[in-house]
Design an enzyme around this catalytic site. Structure first.
Site, short mmCIF file in Angstrom:
data_model
loop_
_atom_site.label_atom_id
_atom_site.label_comp_id
_atom_site.label_asym_id
_atom_site.label_seq_id
_atom_site.Cartn_x
_atom_site.Cartn_y
_atom_site.Cartn_z
CE LYS A 13 6.88 -5.45 -4.46
NZ LYS A 13 6.84 -4.38 -5.90
NE ARG A 160 4.48 4.22 -1.96
CZ ARG A 160 4.72 3.29 -2.47
NH1 ARG A 160 4.09 2.09 -2.20
NH2 ARG A 160 6.06 2.94 -2.73
NE ARG A 171 9.22 3.20 -6.08
CZ ARG A 171 7.69 3.45 -6.45
NH1 ARG A 171 7.14 4.59 -6.48
NH2 ARG A 171 6.80 2.47 -6.05
P1 AP5 Z 1 0.59 -2.48 -5.80
O1 AP5 Z 1 -0.37 -3.64 -5.19
O2 AP5 Z 1 0.42 -1.24 -4.99
O3 AP5 Z 1 1.86 -2.67 -6.17
P2 AP5 Z 1 3.45 -2.87 -5.37
O4 AP5 Z 1 4.11 -3.87 -6.30
O5 AP5 Z 1 2.98 -3.33 -3.91
O6 AP5 Z 1 3.92 -1.80 -5.51
P3 AP5 Z 1 4.83 -0.56 -4.60
O7 AP5 Z 1 4.69 0.82 -5.63
O8 AP5 Z 1 4.23 -0.73 -3.46
O9 AP5 Z 1 6.25 -1.33 -4.58
P4 AP5 Z 1 7.61 -0.81 -4.41
O10 AP5 Z 1 8.01 -2.07 -4.34
O11 AP5 Z 1 7.87 0.14 -5.37
O12 AP5 Z 1 7.18 -0.35 -3.04
P5 AP5 Z 1 7.67 -0.64 -1.60
O13 AP5 Z 1 6.65 0.24 -0.81
O14 AP5 Z 1 7.89 -1.85 -1.42
O15 AP5 Z 1 -0.11 -1.90 -6.93
C1 AP5 Z 1 0.22 -0.68 -7.91
C2 AP5 Z 1 -1.02 -0.21 -8.45
O16 AP5 Z 1 -1.40 -1.04 -9.48
C3 AP5 Z 1 -2.29 0.01 -7.47
O17 AP5 Z 1 -3.08 1.10 -8.15
C4 AP5 Z 1 -3.05 -1.40 -7.95
O18 AP5 Z 1 -4.48 -1.00 -7.47
C5 AP5 Z 1 -2.83 -1.53 -9.39
N1 AP5 Z 1 -2.79 -2.95 -9.44
C6 AP5 Z 1 -2.31 -3.92 -8.91
N2 AP5 Z 1 -2.58 -5.20 -9.33
C7 AP5 Z 1 -3.06 -4.82 -10.47
C8 AP5 Z 1 -3.62 -5.69 -11.82
N3 AP5 Z 1 -3.35 -7.07 -11.81
N4 AP5 Z 1 -3.95 -5.01 -12.83
C9 AP5 Z 1 -4.20 -3.60 -12.85
N5 AP5 Z 1 -3.90 -2.98 -11.80
C10 AP5 Z 1 -3.29 -3.49 -10.80
O19 AP5 Z 1 8.94 0.34 -1.29
C11 AP5 Z 1 9.19 1.63 -1.25
C12 AP5 Z 1 10.55 1.99 -1.25
O20 AP5 Z 1 10.79 1.73 0.54
C13 AP5 Z 1 11.50 1.64 -2.04
O21 AP5 Z 1 11.96 2.28 -3.21
C14 AP5 Z 1 12.91 1.75 -1.19
O22 AP5 Z 1 13.34 3.02 -1.25
C15 AP5 Z 1 12.34 1.49 0.15
N6 AP5 Z 1 12.17 0.02 0.34
C16 AP5 Z 1 11.03 -0.85 0.58
N7 AP5 Z 1 11.70 -2.16 0.91
C17 AP5 Z 1 13.02 -2.20 0.73
C18 AP5 Z 1 13.93 -3.04 0.80
N8 AP5 Z 1 13.40 -4.46 1.09
N9 AP5 Z 1 15.33 -2.85 0.80
C19 AP5 Z 1 15.60 -1.61 0.40
N10 AP5 Z 1 14.66 -0.52 0.38
C20 AP5 Z 1 13.46 -0.93 0.66
#
Ligand code: AP5
Length: 216
Positions: A13, A160, A171
């Site tokens: 994402k 992280r 998660r």
């Molecule tokens: P990346 O693009 O970082 O993936 P992502 O989907 O953004 O993953 P996140 O870990 O950031 O998502 P998340 O939803 O757990 O975390 P968030 O910060 O929202 O890609 C991941 C890796 O894969 C990278 O190394 C990238 O280079 C690689 N990659 C990407 N695309 C690829 C491809 N096509 N092929 C190969 N490699 C690829 O949330 C963190 C925490 O915050 C949550 O756990 C929760 O506690 C809290 N939180 C956040 N939002 C909310 C909400 N709305 N409600 C409640 N709690 C929330």
């Protein structure tokens, strides 16, 4: 245009949102980034969110919807990319209200379909430059010169605190239990466009472009 990028942790994402910002002038609204910033600054929201995030659980609906609401007003006519929000049915309903109050609407929910085991490998291997934030990966993208950022030359890197095996499993379970069930809410309105999130980054970007350009 306002879109949601929906998919489990590590689905890509953030990667795709950054590309859309760069190429289309849309604005990435990542609740994860907002919460991490609040934690780093030690704000009241950050103090509440820190332990919840480190456990891999979801922060309260009220907190994240308030964070999103604050960011919508300064957007003007720029399109928004909701990255990691909404994550529950209550958040989905809150987003509808926040958008309609501002005369906006949701155009697409782009669902990144991925293989969970590959996600664990993606997430636990990722790290970034401590200075400019450039992304790296233990297996897929190491700096060209050992321990030196390709972009800014810094020598400090960070990971992280929630990118470890145990928290990633929580998660993923949270996604399955609370976030995936919101898909029908959007399917009823024919907003969901599933794409293959296991394809290479550029191919995923092309698939998203085709949807936004009305070609898919
Ligand atoms: P990346 O693009 O970082 O993936 P992502 O989907 O953004 O993953 P996140 O870990 O950031 O998502 P998340 O939803 O757990 O975390 P968030 O910060 O929202 O890609 C991941 C890796 O894969 C990278 O190394 C990238 O280079 C690689 N990659 C990407 N695309 C690829 C491809 N096509 N092929 C190969 N490699 C690829 O949330 C963190 C925490 O915050 C949550 O756990 C929760 O506690 C809290 N939180 C956040 N939002 C909310 C909400 N709305 N409600 C409640 N709690 C929330």
């Amino acid at each position: 245009m306002n879109i949601i990028l929906l998919g489990p942790p590590g689905a890509g994402k953030g990667t795709q949102a950054a590309r859309l910002e760069l190429h289309r002038g849309m604005v990435q609204l990542s609740t994860g980034d907002m919460l991490r910033q609040a934690v780093a600054q030690g704000t009241p929201v950050g103090l509440q969110a820190k332990a919840v995030m480190e456990a891999g659980e979801l922060v309260s609906d009220a907190i994240v919807s308030a964070l999103i609401g604050e960011r919508l007003d300064p957007l003007g006519d720029k399109g928004a990319i909701f990255d990691g929000y909404p994550r529950t049915r209550a958040q989905a309903e809150a987003l509808d209200l926040l958008l309609s109050e501002r005369g906006r609407k949701l155009d697409y929910v782009i669902e990144l379909e991925v293989d969970e085991e590959a996600l664990v490998e993606r997430i636990t291997g990722r790290f970034s430059c401590g200075k400019c934030g450039a992304p790296y990966h233990d297996q897929f993208k190491l700096p060209k010169v050992d321990e030196t950022c390709d972009v800014c030359g810094a020598h400090e890197f960070k990971r992280r605190p929630d990118d470890n095996q145990k928290t990633v499993r929580t998660r993923l379970a949270e996604y399955r239990a609370k976030t995936a069930p919101i898909l029908p809410y959007y399917q009823e309105r024919d907003l969901v466009r599933p794409i293959d999130g296991m394809a290479p980054v550029d191919a995923v970007a092309l698939a998203i472009d085709a949807i936004l350009d009305g070609a898919a």
